[in-house]
Design a protein around this motif. Structure first.
Motif, PDB file in Angstrom:
ATOM      1  N   ILE A  18       0.850  -1.202   0.000  1.00 63.92           N
ATOM      2  CA  ILE A  18       0.000   0.000   0.000  1.00 63.92           C
ATOM      3  C   ILE A  18       0.884   1.250   0.000  1.00 63.92           C
ATOM      4  O   ILE A  18       0.661   2.192  -0.757  1.00 63.92           O
ATOM      5  N   ARG A  19       1.936   1.225   0.821  1.00 59.53           N
ATOM      6  CA  ARG A  19       2.871   2.376   0.847  1.00 59.53           C
ATOM      7  C   ARG A  19       3.502   2.600  -0.522  1.00 59.53           C
ATOM      8  O   ARG A  19       3.800   3.726  -0.905  1.00 59.53           O
ATOM      9  N   ALA A  20       3.700   1.517  -1.263  1.00 58.09           N
ATOM     10  CA  ALA A  20       4.310   1.646  -2.600  1.00 58.09           C
ATOM     11  C   ALA A  20       3.267   2.019  -3.660  1.00 58.09           C
ATOM     12  O   ALA A  20       3.572   2.031  -4.860  1.00 58.09           O
ATOM     13  N   GLY A  21       2.020   2.288  -3.232  1.00 54.50           N
ATOM     14  CA  GLY A  21       1.013   2.807  -4.157  1.00 54.50           C
ATOM     15  C   GLY A  21       0.085   1.755  -4.760  1.00 54.50           C
ATOM     16  O   GLY A  21      -0.608   2.035  -5.729  1.00 54.50           O
ATOM     17  N   HIS A  22       0.068   0.556  -4.194  1.00 52.10           N
ATOM     18  CA  HIS A  22      -0.770  -0.499  -4.751  1.00 52.10           C
ATOM     19  C   HIS A  22      -2.054  -0.688  -3.960  1.00 52.10           C
ATOM     20  O   HIS A  22      -2.185  -0.221  -2.833  1.00 52.10           O
ATOM     21  N   GLU A  23      -2.957  -1.446  -4.595  1.00 52.11           N
ATOM     22  CA  GLU A  23      -4.217  -1.792  -3.944  1.00 52.11           C
ATOM     23  C   GLU A  23      -3.995  -3.189  -3.351  1.00 52.11           C
ATOM     24  O   GLU A  23      -3.941  -4.166  -4.111  1.00 52.11           O
ATOM     25  N   ALA A  24      -3.759  -3.263  -2.049  1.00 51.14           N
ATOM     26  CA  ALA A  24      -3.431  -4.567  -1.461  1.00 51.14           C
ATOM     27  C   ALA A  24      -4.421  -4.925  -0.366  1.00 51.14           C
ATOM     28  O   ALA A  24      -4.929  -4.053   0.355  1.00 51.14           O
ATOM     29  N   MET A  25      -4.686  -6.232  -0.268  1.00 46.56           N
ATOM     30  CA  MET A  25      -5.572  -6.723   0.791  1.00 46.56           C
ATOM     31  C   MET A  25      -4.929  -7.959   1.421  1.00 46.56           C
ATOM     32  O   MET A  25      -4.408  -8.826   0.711  1.00 46.56           O
ATOM     33  N   SER A  26      -4.960  -8.032   2.737  1.00 46.26           N
ATOM     34  CA  SER A  26      -4.509  -9.247   3.404  1.00 46.26           C
ATOM     35  C   SER A  26      -5.723 -10.127   3.657  1.00 46.26           C
ATOM     36  O   SER A  26      -6.867  -9.659   3.624  1.00 46.26           O
ATOM     37  N   CYS A  27      -5.456 -11.404   3.906  1.00 49.42           N
ATOM     38  CA  CYS A  27      -6.541 -12.350   4.177  1.00 49.42           C
ATOM     39  C   CYS A  27      -6.022 -13.383   5.165  1.00 49.42           C
ATOM     40  O   CYS A  27      -4.922 -13.911   4.999  1.00 49.42           O
ATOM     41  N   ASP A  28      -6.792 -13.656   6.190  1.00 49.22           N
ATOM     42  CA  ASP A  28      -6.395 -14.665   7.179  1.00 49.22           C
ATOM     43  C   ASP A  28      -7.659 -15.100   7.925  1.00 49.22           C
ATOM     44  O   ASP A  28      -8.647 -14.374   7.965  1.00 49.22           O
ATOM     45  N   MET A  29      -7.594 -16.292   8.496  1.00 47.94           N
ATOM     46  CA  MET A  29      -8.697 -16.743   9.331  1.00 47.94           C
ATOM     47  C   MET A  29      -8.770 -15.861  10.587  1.00 47.94           C
ATOM     48  O   MET A  29      -9.823 -15.753  11.216  1.00 47.94           O
TER      49      MET A  29
END
Ligand SMILES: C[S@@+](CC[C@H](N)C(=O)[O-])C[C@H]1O[C@@H](n2cnc3c(N)ncnc32)[C@H](O)[C@@H]1O
Length: 199
Positions: A18-29
């Protein structure tokens, strides 16, 4: 770039992208430790959502060679095969660029050898922890800051801090968080058009 960081509760890799300008999502139980885009649930629910890149950290409990003493029992109960099937599912999913991270484990003998083995000391952390990367559509991760000399001046307990962590309820969590140096290198190097030299 749309980036899925699978099996991550810490938000470390997600936030680096995200800091590098991307659309990122984490996923975990588990819920995310830091506020940010996160899907709490099974990664299988979101694998089909058109990601450009996936970084995944599947559980190593039944796979890491450090747990070899329990392998016979794990094989018999089927948990090891289940863990390997999960790794296969992630590696074979239809995302063009994939990095799967795990310690030295039976993935190497039962699925395939890793493309690369990296250490925190190559990325600015004066510590040892062999970390294997299985890559698809990505170049090898280049080391960013070699602090091996600094690390070698430290006592063994500090160099191998994670190995010597005392027992506690959250020991597994402390041991499993991705090193910031790895996350930053991934975002800096893989968040751009990777060009040639792809694995
Ligand atoms: C070794 S930890 C990785 C932690 C990661 N390096 C971080 O910094 O947050 C493995 C994680 O996989 C998660 N996990 C296991 N099965 C999962 C699944 N089917 N879908 C999503 N996450 C899963 C576990 O909850 C656990 O947090």
């Amino acid at each position: 770039m749309k980036v899925l960081v699978a099996c991550e509760y810490s938000g470390t890799v997600r936030d680096a992208f995200i800091r590098a300008g991307h659309e990122a999502m984490s996923c975990d139980m588990l819920p995310t430790d830091k506020p940010g885009p996160h899907y709490k649930g099974d990664v299988r629910d979101v694998l089909g959502c058109h990601w450009d890149l996936m970084i995944c950290h599947p559980p190593c409990t039944h796979l890491a060679v450090s747990g070899a003493a329990w392998f016979e029992r794990k094989k018999a109960s089927g948990v090891q095969d289940e863990a390997l099937d999960f790794v296969r599912l992630l590696l074979d999913c239809k995302i063009q660029r994939i990095c799967l991270e795990n310690p030295i484990s039976i993935i190497s003998t039962r699925i395939r050898k890793p493309d690369q083995i990296i250490h925190p000391w190559q990325y600015g952390h004066p510590e040892k922890k062999a970390t294997c990367l299985w890559l698809k559509g990505l170049p090898l991760l280049r080391p960013t800051k070699d602090v091996k000399e600094e690390m070698m001046a430290l006592p063994k307990g500090k160099r191998e801090r994670l190995h010597y962590l005392p027992p506690s309820v959250d020991r597994w969590k402390l041991r499993s968080v991705t090193f910031q140096g790895f996350a930053d290198a991934m975002a800096d190097q893989w968040g751009v058009d990777s060009g040639s030299n792809l694995v």
